[in-house]
Design a protein around this motif. Structure first.
Motif, PDB file in Angstrom:
ATOM      1  N   MET A   1       0.830  -1.211   0.000  1.00  0.00           N
ATOM      2  CA  MET A   1       0.000   0.000   0.000  1.00  0.00           C
ATOM      3  C   MET A   1       0.863   1.260   0.000  1.00  0.00           C
ATOM      4  O   MET A   1       0.495   2.285  -0.593  1.00  0.00           O
ATOM      5  CB  MET A   1      -0.949  -0.023   1.197  1.00  0.00           C
ATOM      6  CG  MET A   1      -1.935  -1.181   1.152  1.00  0.00           C
ATOM      7  SD  MET A   1      -3.120  -1.204   2.512  1.00  0.00           S
ATOM      8  CE  MET A   1      -4.289   0.018   1.985  1.00  0.00           C
ATOM      9  N   LEU A   2       2.028   1.184   0.640  1.00  0.00           N
ATOM     10  CA  LEU A   2       2.941   2.328   0.648  1.00  0.00           C
ATOM     11  C   LEU A   2       3.435   2.628  -0.762  1.00  0.00           C
ATOM     12  O   LEU A   2       3.445   3.799  -1.184  1.00  0.00           O
ATOM     13  CB  LEU A   2       4.121   2.037   1.573  1.00  0.00           C
ATOM     14  CG  LEU A   2       5.279   3.039   1.524  1.00  0.00           C
ATOM     15  CD1 LEU A   2       4.814   4.416   1.992  1.00  0.00           C
ATOM     16  CD2 LEU A   2       6.448   2.544   2.372  1.00  0.00           C
ATOM     17  N   TYR A   3       3.860   1.606  -1.493  1.00  0.00           N
ATOM     18  CA  TYR A   3       4.354   1.840  -2.856  1.00  0.00           C
ATOM     19  C   TYR A   3       3.277   2.498  -3.717  1.00  0.00           C
ATOM     20  O   TYR A   3       3.557   3.419  -4.494  1.00  0.00           O
ATOM     21  CB  TYR A   3       4.801   0.525  -3.498  1.00  0.00           C
ATOM     22  CG  TYR A   3       6.017  -0.102  -2.862  1.00  0.00           C
ATOM     23  CD1 TYR A   3       7.063   0.680  -2.378  1.00  0.00           C
ATOM     24  CD2 TYR A   3       6.125  -1.486  -2.729  1.00  0.00           C
ATOM     25  CE1 TYR A   3       8.180   0.107  -1.788  1.00  0.00           C
ATOM     26  CE2 TYR A   3       7.236  -2.071  -2.147  1.00  0.00           C
ATOM     27  CZ  TYR A   3       8.263  -1.271  -1.668  1.00  0.00           C
ATOM     28  OH  TYR A   3       9.363  -1.845  -1.077  1.00  0.00           O
ATOM     29  N   GLN A   4       2.061   2.043  -3.575  1.00  0.00           N
ATOM     30  CA  GLN A   4       0.973   2.620  -4.378  1.00  0.00           C
ATOM     31  C   GLN A   4       0.709   4.072  -3.988  1.00  0.00           C
ATOM     32  O   GLN A   4       0.471   4.929  -4.855  1.00  0.00           O
ATOM     33  CB  GLN A   4      -0.294   1.783  -4.212  1.00  0.00           C
ATOM     34  CG  GLN A   4      -0.188   0.379  -4.779  1.00  0.00           C
ATOM     35  CD  GLN A   4      -1.449  -0.426  -4.550  1.00  0.00           C
ATOM     36  OE1 GLN A   4      -2.491  -0.148  -5.139  1.00  0.00           O
ATOM     37  NE2 GLN A   4      -1.364  -1.423  -3.683  1.00  0.00           N
ATOM     38  N   SER A   5       0.746   4.359  -2.695  1.00  0.00           N
ATOM     39  CA  SER A   5       0.507   5.731  -2.250  1.00  0.00           C
ATOM     40  C   SER A   5       1.611   6.668  -2.717  1.00  0.00           C
ATOM     41  O   SER A   5       1.352   7.803  -3.129  1.00  0.00           O
ATOM     42  CB  SER A   5       0.363   5.793  -0.726  1.00  0.00           C
ATOM     43  OG  SER A   5      -0.861   5.220  -0.321  1.00  0.00           O
ATOM     44  N   MET A   6       2.836   6.211  -2.657  1.00  0.00           N
ATOM     45  CA  MET A   6       3.949   7.020  -3.153  1.00  0.00           C
ATOM     46  C   MET A   6       3.794   7.275  -4.645  1.00  0.00           C
ATOM     47  O   MET A   6       3.995   8.400  -5.126  1.00  0.00           O
ATOM     48  CB  MET A   6       5.286   6.320  -2.867  1.00  0.00           C
ATOM     49  CG  MET A   6       5.604   6.176  -1.389  1.00  0.00           C
ATOM     50  SD  MET A   6       7.131   5.248  -1.070  1.00  0.00           S
ATOM     51  CE  MET A   6       8.363   6.487  -1.476  1.00  0.00           C
ATOM     52  N   LEU A   7       3.424   6.248  -5.374  1.00  0.00           N
ATOM     53  CA  LEU A   7       3.251   6.376  -6.818  1.00  0.00           C
ATOM     54  C   LEU A   7       2.125   7.343  -7.157  1.00  0.00           C
ATOM     55  O   LEU A   7       2.248   8.193  -8.046  1.00  0.00           O
ATOM     56  CB  LEU A   7       2.950   4.990  -7.402  1.00  0.00           C
ATOM     57  CG  LEU A   7       2.899   4.853  -8.925  1.00  0.00           C
ATOM     58  CD1 LEU A   7       4.239   5.200  -9.526  1.00  0.00           C
ATOM     59  CD2 LEU A   7       2.502   3.425  -9.292  1.00  0.00           C
ATOM     60  N   GLY A   8       1.012   7.235  -6.415  1.00  0.00           N
ATOM     61  CA  GLY A   8      -0.131   8.099  -6.693  1.00  0.00           C
ATOM     62  C   GLY A   8       0.108   9.543  -6.334  1.00  0.00           C
ATOM     63  O   GLY A   8      -0.458  10.453  -6.957  1.00  0.00           O
ATOM     64  N   ALA A   9       0.929   9.789  -5.316  1.00  0.00           N
ATOM     65  CA  ALA A   9       1.163  11.162  -4.850  1.00  0.00           C
ATOM     66  C   ALA A   9       2.422  11.779  -5.447  1.00  0.00           C
ATOM     67  O   ALA A   9       2.750  12.926  -5.131  1.00  0.00           O
ATOM     68  CB  ALA A   9       1.267  11.170  -3.324  1.00  0.00           C
ATOM     69  N   TRP A  10       3.120  11.048  -6.303  1.00  0.00           N
ATOM     70  CA  TRP A  10       4.376  11.533  -6.879  1.00  0.00           C
ATOM     71  C   TRP A  10       4.123  12.789  -7.717  1.00  0.00           C
ATOM     72  O   TRP A  10       3.238  12.813  -8.563  1.00  0.00           O
ATOM     73  CB  TRP A  10       4.994  10.452  -7.755  1.00  0.00           C
ATOM     74  CG  TRP A  10       6.434  10.694  -8.112  1.00  0.00           C
ATOM     75  CD1 TRP A  10       6.906  11.447  -9.139  1.00  0.00           C
ATOM     76  CD2 TRP A  10       7.566  10.158  -7.438  1.00  0.00           C
ATOM     77  NE1 TRP A  10       8.272  11.425  -9.152  1.00  0.00           N
ATOM     78  CE2 TRP A  10       8.717  10.639  -8.115  1.00  0.00           C
ATOM     79  CE3 TRP A  10       7.745   9.332  -6.328  1.00  0.00           C
ATOM     80  CZ2 TRP A  10      10.020  10.310  -7.721  1.00  0.00           C
ATOM     81  CZ3 TRP A  10       9.028   9.005  -5.945  1.00  0.00           C
ATOM     82  CH2 TRP A  10      10.155   9.487  -6.630  1.00  0.00           C
ATOM     83  N   PRO A  11       4.894  13.854  -7.490  1.00  0.00           N
ATOM     84  CA  PRO A  11       4.649  15.105  -8.228  1.00  0.00           C
ATOM     85  C   PRO A  11       5.059  15.006  -9.691  1.00  0.00           C
ATOM     86  O   PRO A  11       5.975  14.260 -10.049  1.00  0.00           O
ATOM     87  CB  PRO A  11       5.518  16.118  -7.477  1.00  0.00           C
ATOM     88  CG  PRO A  11       6.619  15.304  -6.883  1.00  0.00           C
ATOM     89  CD  PRO A  11       5.993  13.981  -6.517  1.00  0.00           C
ATOM     90  N   LEU A  12       4.366  15.769 -10.540  1.00  0.00           N
ATOM     91  CA  LEU A  12       4.701  15.791 -11.964  1.00  0.00           C
ATOM     92  C   LEU A  12       5.938  16.638 -12.239  1.00  0.00           C
ATOM     93  O   LEU A  12       6.665  16.396 -13.196  1.00  0.00           O
ATOM     94  CB  LEU A  12       3.518  16.337 -12.769  1.00  0.00           C
ATOM     95  CG  LEU A  12       2.307  15.414 -12.866  1.00  0.00           C
ATOM     96  CD1 LEU A  12       1.122  16.137 -13.471  1.00  0.00           C
ATOM     97  CD2 LEU A  12       2.647  14.173 -13.684  1.00  0.00           C
ATOM     98  N   ILE A  13       6.142  17.634 -11.398  1.00  0.00           N
ATOM     99  CA  ILE A  13       7.328  18.474 -11.529  1.00  0.00           C
ATOM    100  C   ILE A  13       8.403  17.896 -10.618  1.00  0.00           C
ATOM    101  O   ILE A  13       8.156  17.652  -9.436  1.00  0.00           O
ATOM    102  CB  ILE A  13       7.017  19.931 -11.119  1.00  0.00           C
ATOM    103  CG1 ILE A  13       5.791  20.444 -11.879  1.00  0.00           C
ATOM    104  CG2 ILE A  13       8.229  20.819 -11.374  1.00  0.00           C
ATOM    105  CD1 ILE A  13       5.929  20.444 -13.381  1.00  0.00           C
ATOM    106  N   PRO A  14       9.622  17.657 -11.125  1.00  0.00           N
ATOM    107  CA  PRO A  14      10.668  17.065 -10.283  1.00  0.00           C
ATOM    108  C   PRO A  14      10.907  17.885  -9.014  1.00  0.00           C
ATOM    109  O   PRO A  14      10.709  19.097  -8.999  1.00  0.00           O
ATOM    110  CB  PRO A  14      11.904  17.096 -11.208  1.00  0.00           C
ATOM    111  CG  PRO A  14      11.338  17.109 -12.591  1.00  0.00           C
ATOM    112  CD  PRO A  14      10.061  17.895 -12.509  1.00  0.00           C
ATOM    113  N   PHE A  15      11.330  17.183  -7.969  1.00  0.00           N
ATOM    114  CA  PHE A  15      11.619  17.865  -6.709  1.00  0.00           C
ATOM    115  C   PHE A  15      12.646  18.967  -6.951  1.00  0.00           C
ATOM    116  O   PHE A  15      13.745  18.715  -7.468  1.00  0.00           O
ATOM    117  CB  PHE A  15      12.150  16.868  -5.673  1.00  0.00           C
ATOM    118  CG  PHE A  15      11.158  15.816  -5.277  1.00  0.00           C
ATOM    119  CD1 PHE A  15       9.992  16.159  -4.603  1.00  0.00           C
ATOM    120  CD2 PHE A  15      11.376  14.480  -5.582  1.00  0.00           C
ATOM    121  CE1 PHE A  15       9.065  15.188  -4.227  1.00  0.00           C
ATOM    122  CE2 PHE A  15      10.463  13.506  -5.214  1.00  0.00           C
ATOM    123  CZ  PHE A  15       9.307  13.857  -4.533  1.00  0.00           C
ATOM    124  N   ALA A  16      12.283  20.181  -6.560  1.00  0.00           N
ATOM    125  CA  ALA A  16      13.158  21.325  -6.823  1.00  0.00           C
ATOM    126  C   ALA A  16      14.338  21.379  -5.876  1.00  0.00           C
ATOM    127  O   ALA A  16      15.370  21.984  -6.195  1.00  0.00           O
ATOM    128  CB  ALA A  16      12.343  22.621  -6.738  1.00  0.00           C
TER     129      ALA A  16
END
Length: 914
Positions: A643-658
């Motif tokens: 469930m953690l992997y899925q949550s990370m994947l779903g919440a991953w930002p479209l703009i790379p971490f600045a």
């Protein structure tokens, strides 16, 4: 009276969460922006006075005023004026089911002070006849941080006098418990109070009820306490009742013993509480709004606001918490209709009423409710499910089965959760239901042992899957669905009962299905209502707040209103749902995001893509299981890891971490989500007794993953593969929400991509300044798609279609809905339909299963030719695209090199499309 009202002129709503940085005047400043977007009504979270510091407004303390913290009625008037200047209205979320258990709740405090003598004693759902001798005629207050004897000895109960209100209170940290004025004479005699004051409170003790004598005595007490002598006496009283001193402890115990309430440790709430809560939240007490005087007290100010044109419609929170929802809806509808004739001429017509109601698969709203429809959880489920590929279920099931002994079928997990909650969270409510049913059976000449009755009830409750039945309502109505659900639970429960309990089960079914028109005894009605008051919170807590965090096959389907066991929905079934809605509730609210959703609408849309690449996804997860070194014995276990992997994947930002700071902030959001998810699941830890070691191990695991460059690169690769298809899914569900039968609702901030997690993450402040700036730039749809990661393409889609709805509202409010057949090898990739009215035709073709369409990562355009035709009749003259796209052939709408989101309009009358 039971027929739905004419549709109010509600074209599109925008849900705004007040508090937590958003005041009414803040909203007023945003009205021009919302108007430009095409919104017709602002849809406000509760605005009535709430517990100080409330972040959501559902903890109401008074219904007779707008919360001063939000600006009060003056600010509401300014908001209404600005809305009206833009031709807009206001829909207000109201909370008739419960109030905050708080010192600022005057009704509740009056009940605590006077007990059954209070004018409000029957306004709250309190069992004054609890069989526990210590609670008979009293209210349990489980708010102590430890058992009562320990709290007394620790000195955490302090006697104080309220100089403003005149009452004595017992203080326990932030809690205040008022003492009954009938006990004041004995208190004041200990400090040599004036004889006249003692005489006055002696009279109060004789009356033992509120009234003129009590008011006069309290006024005299306030006057005396304001003197130097009185202040000294109050200080001495506090010392005399100090629990740290043996003599003071005895005095305090005697004082507590004569009150209309009993203090207890917070842990006793589940087993002893004798009043109905909102779900299992002890800080919220249920209100008996079915009583006429309570209804008037709770709605009088609302009706005034409506009559004066400051409010134009309502959203009713948790309708299933009411004892008689049909009667409530009819009463509310009748009053709004009557007041409608008294509204100012400048006020908007109609008064839309929406209800927050979770509908199970194939469950319909009761026809006896004269409302516009639900708040849209049913649509949120349907549109999400149709974007999933149901063919992936067997593959995902195999991955799920590798996650350990707790990785069971969804239905079994839900039943186990219900049984656990009955045994741990709702013990008091279950006990009360058992007692009421025993009384009802006895009155009908039927019998059963307490143990047998408990066994029957537990089995039925475990297998009862709806939120509730409505046999306990006051309105004569159709109970076909109620009866079917009840008897389905009985059939499932019967084989699991011990021999000899079948007659008890049959007798219980007869009680629970007694209809009001058959004049059942009052004890039968009370048993029915107790059952219905238990099944709703049991369903919510066992499904949304437990199963959704235990069942991790594909968490994009673990959403409010959905059945996670059903991975996908066919296009035909989606059309059937839209057709039914057009027939039954054409003005129902359509939503894809709310303040209660488990994850953002575009997060779900992205995760849905995994159903199109299930074998590759399973292989990737298996690789992560092997390489990331989660200590299963310490944490997280395989289920929590998946469930953690899925949550990370779903919440991953479209703009790379600045920067490192932005990555760390994102990590903190994931950690916050994970802690809540672990506690809600109640497998390794929970809210009442957190397992700090397991939670810390899981937190350390998250931080280690985020610090692992190789893992983050792998996650980035997965996101890069599915994010364009996920964005197209997001545009598809937005397009369907804006064009299918119903009224589209936009949750704050979701006009751009929404990758939020469960609350409080989904209630974060919104950057309305950014949205204003983007609205100022009017690009073509294709240009916006070329920069889709900014979210402007979604905003542009919403603005264009809402603008068209504003110009041609009848096409959507009254237009027909005609599903269209998709033909060809790629037919599974399209959802197509026509809306038609008064010579206008709107053709909508939304993409589906976009990964197989070879979506271009930079532009969202089709990367291949599509073998797809739509069976649409020929029309004379051209079709015009609302999205400003290149010319599109209606019969072959998806063209290589174009974004496959199609919304075409044709005017048979040649009137033009301004």
């Amino acid at each position: 009276m039971n027929s739905p009202p004419p549709a109010a002129l509600v074209r599109a709503t925008l849900r705004l969460q007040f508090r937590a940085g958003m005041t009414i005047d803040d909203a007023t400043a945003l009205v021009p922006q919302f108007a430009r977007l095409g919104i017709s009504h602002l849809y406000a979270s509760p605005l009535f006075a709430a517990r100080p510091g409330s972040t959501h407004g559902y903890d109401t303390v008074a219904y007779d005023r707008i919360d001063p913290a939000l600006g009060g009625e003056a600010a509401l008037t300014r908001l209404a004026d600005r809305l009206h200047a833009h031709g807009m209205g206001l829909i207000l979320d109201i909370v008739p089911n419960h109030m905050a258990v708080d010192a600022h709740n005057a009704w509740w405090m009056d009940v605590l002070a006077w007990g059954q003598a209070s004018a409000h004693a029957t306004w709250f759902d309190i069992d004054w006849h609890d069989p526990d001798p210590d609670l008979h005629g009293r209210v349990l207050l489980p708010f102590l941080d430890r058992p009562l004897p320990e709290a007394i000895v620790a000195g955490s109960l302090e006697l104080r006098h309220d100089g403003e209100g005149g009452l004595f209170h017992i203080h326990h940290y932030e809690h205040r418990f008022p003492l009954c004025p009938a006990s004041y004479a004995g208190l004041l005699a200990q400090v040599d109070a004036p004889g006249a004051l003692l005489a006055a409170f002696t009279t109060v003790a004789l009356r033992d009820a509120p009234g003129a004598e009590a008011d006069s005595a309290l006024a005299a007490l306030r006057h005396w306490v304001a003197t130097q002598r009185g202040q000294g006496a109050m200080a001495r009283l506090a010392i005399l009742h100090d629990g740290c001193d043996p003599a003071g402890r005895t005095r305090l115990e005697h004082l507590l013993a004569v009150q209309s309430w009993r203090l207890a440790c917070w842990r006793e709430a589940a087993t002893r509480i004798n009043w109905r809560r909102f779900f299992d939240i002890t800080g919220l007490v249920a209100v008996c709004v079915e009583r006429a005087e309570v209804f008037e007290a709770m709605h009088g100010y609302l009706f005034s606001l409506y009559q004066r044109g400051l409010v134009d419609g309502v959203r009713v929170d948790h309708i299933d918490g009411l004892a008689a929802p049909a009667a409530y809806c009819q009463r509310l509808r009748a009053r709004l209709d009557a007041l409608g004739r008294l509204r100012p001429e400048s006020a908007l017509p109609g008064a839309a009423v929406y209800v927050e109601k979770i509908l199970a698969t194939n469950e319909d709203l009761p026809a006896a409710w004269p409302i516009a429809g639900t708040t849209g959880y049913d649509f949120m489920n349907q549109v999400s499910a149709v974007l999933h590929d149901d063919r992936a279920a067997p593959v995902l099931d195999r991955l799920w089965a590798t996650c350990g002994p707790d990785a069971k079928a969804c239905g079994l997990i839900a039943r186990e959760a219900r049984a656990q909650l009955l045994a741990e969270g709702f013990v008091a409510e279950f006990g009360r239901l058992t007692r009421l049913l025993a009384t009802a059976l006895k009155a009908r000449g039927e019998d059963g042992t307490p143990a047998g009755l408990q066994a029957v009830l537990e089995a039925v409750l475990v297998f009862f899957t709806l939120y509730r039945t409505y046999f306990g309502d006051e309105v004569v109505q159709d109970h076909t669905e109620d009866g079917a659900a009840l008897h389905a639970a009985a059939r499932a429960a019967r084989p699991r009962l011990e021999t000899g309990l079948e007659p008890v089960l049959d007798a219980v079914m007869r009680v629970l299905s007694a209809r009001p028109e058959h004049a059942p005894a009052a004890c039968v009605r009370r048993a029915e209502q107790a059952f219905e008051h238990l099944t709703a919170p049991l369903a919510a807590k066992s499904t949304e707040d437990t199963t959704f965090y235990r069942y991790g096959r594909l968490i994009s389907r673990n959403e409010v209103g959905a059945d996670p066991a059903r991975l996908g929905l066919t296009v035909a079934d989606f059309h059937a749902g839209c057709t039914a809605r057009a027939r039954l509730h054409p003005a129902a609210m359509l939503t894809t995001a709310t303040h209660d959703h488990k994850r953002g609408e575009d997060s779900r849309a992205r995760l849905a893509v995994l159903s199109e690449m299930a074998p590759q996804w399973c292989a990737q997860v298996s690789e992560w299981f092997a390489q990331n070194g989660a200590q299963v014995a310490i944490g997280p276990d395989r289920i929590d890891e998946l469930m953690l992997y899925q949550s990370m994947l779903g919440a991953w930002p479209l703009i790379p971490f600045a920067s490192m700071a932005t990555r760390e902030a994102w990590c903190e959001r994931i950690v916050q989500w994970q802690t809540k998810a672990l506690r809600e699941a109640k497998r390794h830890t929970n809210w009442l007794d957190p397992d700090a070691a397991y939670e810390e191990a899981c937190t350390v695991f998250v931080r280690r993953l985020v610090a692992n460059g190789a893992f983050m690169a792998q996650m980035e690769q997965v996101v890069a593969r599915i994010a364009p298809a996920g964005a197209l899914n997001g545009l598809a569900q937005t397009l369907l929400r804006l064009t299918t039968p119903g009224m589209p609702d936009l949750y704050q901030g979701c006009d751009l991509w929404d990758f939020s997690l469960v609350d409080p993450d989904n209630r974060r402040p919104v950057d309305f300044g950014l949205r204003h700036a983007l609205l100022e730039h009017t690009n073509s749809f294709d240009v916006s798609a070329a920069t889709w990661r900014t979210g402007q393409v979604k905003l542009d889609l919403i603005r264009r279609i809402l603008s068209f709805r504003a110009r041609y509202p009848d096409l959507f409010a009254k237009g027909s809905y005609q599903p269209l057949e998709a033909e060809g090898a790629d037919r599974d990739h399209a959802i197509a339909f026509l809306r038609q009215h008064d010579g206008f035709s709107l053709l909508v073709v939304a993409p589906r299963l976009p990964l197989g369409m070879e979506v271009q990562a930079d532009t969202l355009a089709l990367g291949r030719d599509m073998a797809l035709r739509v069976a649409v009749a020929q029309h004379a003259g051209p079709w015009h695209s609302l999205l400003g796209a290149a010319p599109v052939q209606a019969a072959t709408p998806f063209t290589r090199g174009q974004v496959p989101v199609v919304c075409l309009v044709h005017d048979a009358g040649g009137r033009g499309l301004s």
